[in-house]
Design an enzyme around this catalytic site. Structure first.
Site, short mmCIF file in Angstrom:
data_model
loop_
_atom_site.label_atom_id
_atom_site.label_comp_id
_atom_site.label_asym_id
_atom_site.label_seq_id
_atom_site.Cartn_x
_atom_site.Cartn_y
_atom_site.Cartn_z
N ASP A 1 39.96 30.73 41.41
CA ASP A 1 39.51 31.83 40.56
C ASP A 1 38.20 31.50 39.85
O ASP A 1 38.05 30.42 39.27
CB ASP A 1 40.59 32.11 39.51
CG ASP A 1 40.18 33.17 38.51
OD1 ASP A 1 40.18 34.35 38.90
OD2 ASP A 1 39.86 32.83 37.35
N GLU B 1 36.46 32.31 44.84
CA GLU B 1 36.00 33.59 44.28
C GLU B 1 34.68 33.39 43.56
O GLU B 1 34.63 32.80 42.48
CB GLU B 1 37.03 34.14 43.29
CG GLU B 1 36.66 35.52 42.78
CD GLU B 1 37.17 35.84 41.38
OE1 GLU B 1 37.53 37.00 41.15
OE2 GLU B 1 37.19 34.95 40.51
C1 LIG Z 1 35.94 38.93 38.63
C2 LIG Z 1 36.74 38.09 37.73
O1 LIG Z 1 36.36 37.84 36.60
N1 LIG Z 1 37.91 37.67 38.21
C3 LIG Z 1 38.82 36.88 37.47
C4 LIG Z 1 38.05 35.75 36.96
O2 LIG Z 1 38.71 35.03 36.00
C5 LIG Z 1 39.01 35.79 34.89
C6 LIG Z 1 39.54 34.85 33.88
O3 LIG Z 1 40.37 33.92 34.49
C7 LIG Z 1 39.99 36.87 35.25
O4 LIG Z 1 40.19 37.71 34.16
C8 LIG Z 1 39.45 37.70 36.36
O5 LIG Z 1 40.46 38.51 36.88
#
Ligand SMILES: CC(=O)N[C@H]1CO[C@H](CO)[C@@H](O)[C@@H]1O
Ligand SMILES: *[C@@H]1O[C@H](CO)[C@@H](O)[C@H](O)[C@H]1NC(C)=O
Ligand SMILES: *[C@@H]1O[C@H](CO)[C@@H](O)[C@H](O)[C@H]1NC(C)=O
Ligand SMILES: *[C@@H]1O[C@H](CO)[C@@H](O)[C@H](O)[C@H]1NC(C)=O
Ligand SMILES: *[C@@H]1O[C@H](CO)[C@@H](O)[C@H](O)[C@H]1NC(C)=O
Ligand SMILES: *[C@@H]1O[C@H](CO)[C@@H](O)[C@H](O)[C@H]1NC(C)=O
Ligand SMILES: *[C@@H]1O[C@H](CO)[C@@H](O)[C@H](O)[C@H]1NC(C)=O
Ligand SMILES: *[C@@H]1O[C@H](CO)[C@@H](O)[C@H](O)[C@H]1NC(C)=O
Ligand SMILES: *[C@@H]1O[C@H](CO)[C@@H](O)[C@H](O)[C@H]1NC(C)=O
Ligand SMILES: *[C@@H]1O[C@H](CO)[C@@H](O)[C@H](O)[C@H]1NC(C)=O
Ligand SMILES: *[C@@H]1O[C@H](CO)[C@@H](O)[C@H](O)[C@H]1NC(C)=O
Ligand SMILES: [Ca+2]
Ligand SMILES: [Ca+2]
Length: 571
Positions: free
Chosen positions: A226, A291
């Site tokens: 993530d 990601e």
């Molecule tokens: C796009 C995005 O921000 N995705 C995740 C990234 O991490 C944050 C915090 O962990 C999440 O809130 C998001 O869903």
């Protein structure tokens, strides 16, 4: 009317894992896989408390197997105060009671493996919850944990306390939060309840590798990493420059994030994690998918470094094509551009991947139009590499209806006047199984987010039972994708017709499989702008298609507006 035959060979997709060439193409289990993202809280609630859970997922595994997918990826199920729906983790090694127990997870893993599917867990490395025991120990300046987070002294201007610099949080406002106990600020890229870990501390690096090993020993088949672009920040804390994109100084987009995202150290950490996964890939490959929301070249750095001496993600999510690239009202030239920007920049021999949406994005049926959902599913399925499906895309589920008082998304509920623009709750409403109470999500009185009013028309049960449905089209696509698995050559052709034609055509040929998709992007009928002299048979058409499976495709008959058709070409 111009008659144009198929244009340039786009790419001869040689191979493979970036790293090694095995017996032919797509020999490894994940390279031609369909992976299905489950958002556990909204999938299936087994005990009627309103929240989806692990036993709920177990009860639906037969359905997942029916789709012929290869594996599932679970959004976080770890212990968490749920400030950011589980992306704020209080213990990386345990399961939140909202979802069940560690035994439930073990049962899920065993059941998944019994069905020859894979299980991938989310891994949220940038930060912990402020309730994690590491953060609590750090607050108390416990010597081991003192430096686990990014603590900085205030700067004082005329005696007034100020943040160390201008950095902003992705959820809005300063990324620095004052803590009275330590009399210092801590840094958080996301909500205040998500303090960033300090990756410049070797203890943190080791700790987080141990977490990976814990789950690999547990038996999981890989991780989705993530928000990894945020791992490291410039240690000298320079102010970030203005981006010029917005006038709102509290909005994340106000600054250009050159000192807080995609640092070289961050990419290197991914390479180090790949080494850990490779240690565990003796019997079969454990995968990592990253990601990263960035331009295509930054995204590609996570696959492999410039001289191919370090490997990272097995694949770095492709948001560039269909998520952040393509917009409502797109034409065929946009499709061509958004697909080729990815394939043109993919490092040699790496495996591609295609994403339509996830729990952070307006559902693709809503974002790009429900009339296009079959065409889009066809494209991500015929394109080479991994296909990722977010739960509900297979039935054409659209955004749900949620208001600010019902909502949970932390970045949105803090200001109701902008809730509708910012909220990610709409794409997180419960899965629509059937037309009974709560769409079959549970049998209770409540659901954490409301079930969409559209469930009577759009649900799995109805779609399974109708001959023509998004779901049955999706199933056919997955079955066809499987035929691309064993091959020694793989060629993809895209027609680069001009805007006036506005028909998209893609053809893919391997030793054993030869298929094409034709998609009339126009709002009017148009004659197919090409003729193929081989035998061309309809495998499946979109809901509005004039063709039935098994029909011979007629090149003289005009295509319906927005009609898309998967074609099988025989010699
Ligand atoms: C796009 C995005 O921000 N995705 C995740 C990234 O991490 C944050 C915090 O962990 C999440 O809130 C998001 O869903
Ligand atoms: C932060 O402030 C404390 C107490 O005022 C001081 O002891 C410490 O040296 C400061 N740290 C830095 C890095 O300036
Ligand atoms: C980051 O790495 C790239 C490629 O290895 C290199 O060209 C660049 O100079 C590095 N940037 C910094 C700030 O070290
Ligand atoms: C590989 O399989 C063998 C035999 O089942 C097992 O003992 C070993 O632990 C496995 N290795 C890894 C890294 O999973
Ligand atoms: C990516 O990098 C390549 C090679 O440096 C360059 O030709 C291309 O224009 C870049 N693409 C984008 C979208 O930045
Ligand atoms: C992607 O599609 C959008 C419109 O939907 C278009 O504005 C954009 O230029 C396309 N991107 C590329 C790289 O072709
Ligand atoms: C890509 O694969 C080909 C063989 O198909 C090989 O010759 C080439 O060295 C590989 N390139 C890289 C960068 O690994
Ligand atoms: C949200 O919807 C619920 C249920 O319909 C209603 O009770 C509540 O007043 C609504 N809140 C807002 C802010 O509209
Ligand atoms: C909420 O958003 C509106 C519109 O952007 C803005 O005018 C208002 O100041 C915000 N309220 C708070 C409390 O931030
Ligand atoms: C639903 O609510 C009613 C009335 O509050 C209650 O009697 C019933 O037990 C509830 N059912 C479930 C499954 O929670
Ligand atoms: C509910 O779905 C079933 C098929 O799954 C169908 O027979 C029935 O008519 C539907 N009921 C309503 C109210 O839509
Ligand atoms: Ca439950
Ligand atoms: Ca960070």
């Amino acid at each position: 009317m111009k008659l144009i035959t198929v244009a340039s060979v786009l790419a001869l997709i040689s191979t493979s894992t970036c790293k090694t060439i095995q017996n032919g193409l797509y020999s490894d289990w994940w390279q031609n896989a369909v992976l299905y993202q489950i958002y556990p809280r909204s999938f299936k609630d087994s005990n009627n408390d309103g929240n989806g859970d692990l036993q709920g997922i177990i009860s639906k595994l037969d359905h997942l197997q029916d789709m012929n997918i290869d594996g599932i990826w679970l959004s976080p199920i770890y212990k968490s105060p749920q400030v950011d729906n589980g992306y704020d983790i209080a213990d990386f090694r345990s399961v939140d009671e909202l979802y069940g127990t560690l035994d439930d997870l073990k049962q899920l893993l065993d059941e998944v493996h019994k069905r020859n599917l894979k299980l991938i867990l989310d891994y949220v490395p940038n930060h912990t919850s402020d309730q994690h025991k590491w953060f609590q120990a750090s607050l108390n300046k416990d010597p081991q944990y003192d430096d686990y987070y990014i603590w900085r002294n205030a700067s004082y201007v005329n005696g007034i306390r100020k943040e160390p610099n201008n950095w902003l949080s992705a959820f809005g406002g300063s990324a620095w939060e004052w803590n009275n106990q330590r009399q210092q600020y801590y840094f958080h890229q996301f909500s205040t309840g998500q303090p960033d870990l300090n990756y410049r501390n070797p203890l943190v690096v080791k700790e987080m590798k141990d977490v990976l090993r814990y789950w690999l020993d547990f038996g999981v088949d890989g991780f989705r990493m993530d928000a990894v672009f945020t791992l490291f920040e410039d240690v000298t804390l320079p102010d970030e420059p203005l981006s010029g994109e917005t006038d709102d100084p509290n909005s994340y987009g106000y600054l250009s994030h050159i000192y807080t995202s995609n640092l070289n150290e961050t990419v290197d950490m991914i390479y180090q994690w790949r080494d850990v996964l490779d240690e565990y890939s003796i019997n079969y490959t454990r995968i990592m998918m990253t990601e990263v929301y960035s331009d295509v070249n930054n995204t590609m750095r996570y696959y492999v470094n410039e001289d191919y001496s370090r490997y990272g993600a097995h694949f770095s999510f492709n948001f560039n094509s269909f998520v952040t690239g393509l917009k409502q009202g797109f034409n065929a030239v946009d499709l061509y551009g958004n697909i080729t920007i990815w394939t043109d920049n993919l490092p040699n021999n790496c495996t591609s991947n295609w994403v339509l949406g996830n729990h952070d994005q307006t559902r693709v049926s809503t974002r790009l139009g429900i009339e296009n959902i079959d065409a889009l599913n066809m494209l991500v399925s015929i394109l080479p590499g991994v296909q990722i499906t977010y739960q509900g895309e297979e039935i054409g589920q659209e955004n749900g209806e949620v208001n600010c008082t019902q909502g949970y998304d932390p970045q949105a509920i803090k200001n109701c006047s902008t809730y509708a623009q910012l909220s990610r709750d709409f794409e997180r409403t419960p899965y629509q199984w059937d037309n009974t109470t709560n769409a079959g999500f549970n049998e209770g009185n409540q659901t954490w987010l409301p079930v969409s009013e559209k469930y009577l028309q759009t649900n799995l049960a109805i779609e399974r039972n109708s001959i023509k449905s998004h779901y049955n089209i999706y199933k056919t696509l997955v079955d066809v994708k499987k035929q691309f698995k064993v091959a020694t050559s793989d060629a993809l052709y895209l027609a680069d017709w001009d805007k006036e034609i506005n028909v998209f055509y893609i053809e893919r040929q391997t030793d054993f499989a030869h298929y094409a998709v034709i998609f009339n992007v126009n709002d009017e009928k148009i004659k197919p702008p090409l003729v193929i002299h081989n035998k061309v048979e309809v495998v499946v058409g979109s809901l509005n298609s004039q063709y039935n499976p098994g029909d011979v495709f007629d090149f003289t008959r005009p295509l319906n507006p927005k009609e898309s058709i998967l074609l099988k070409i025989t010699h």
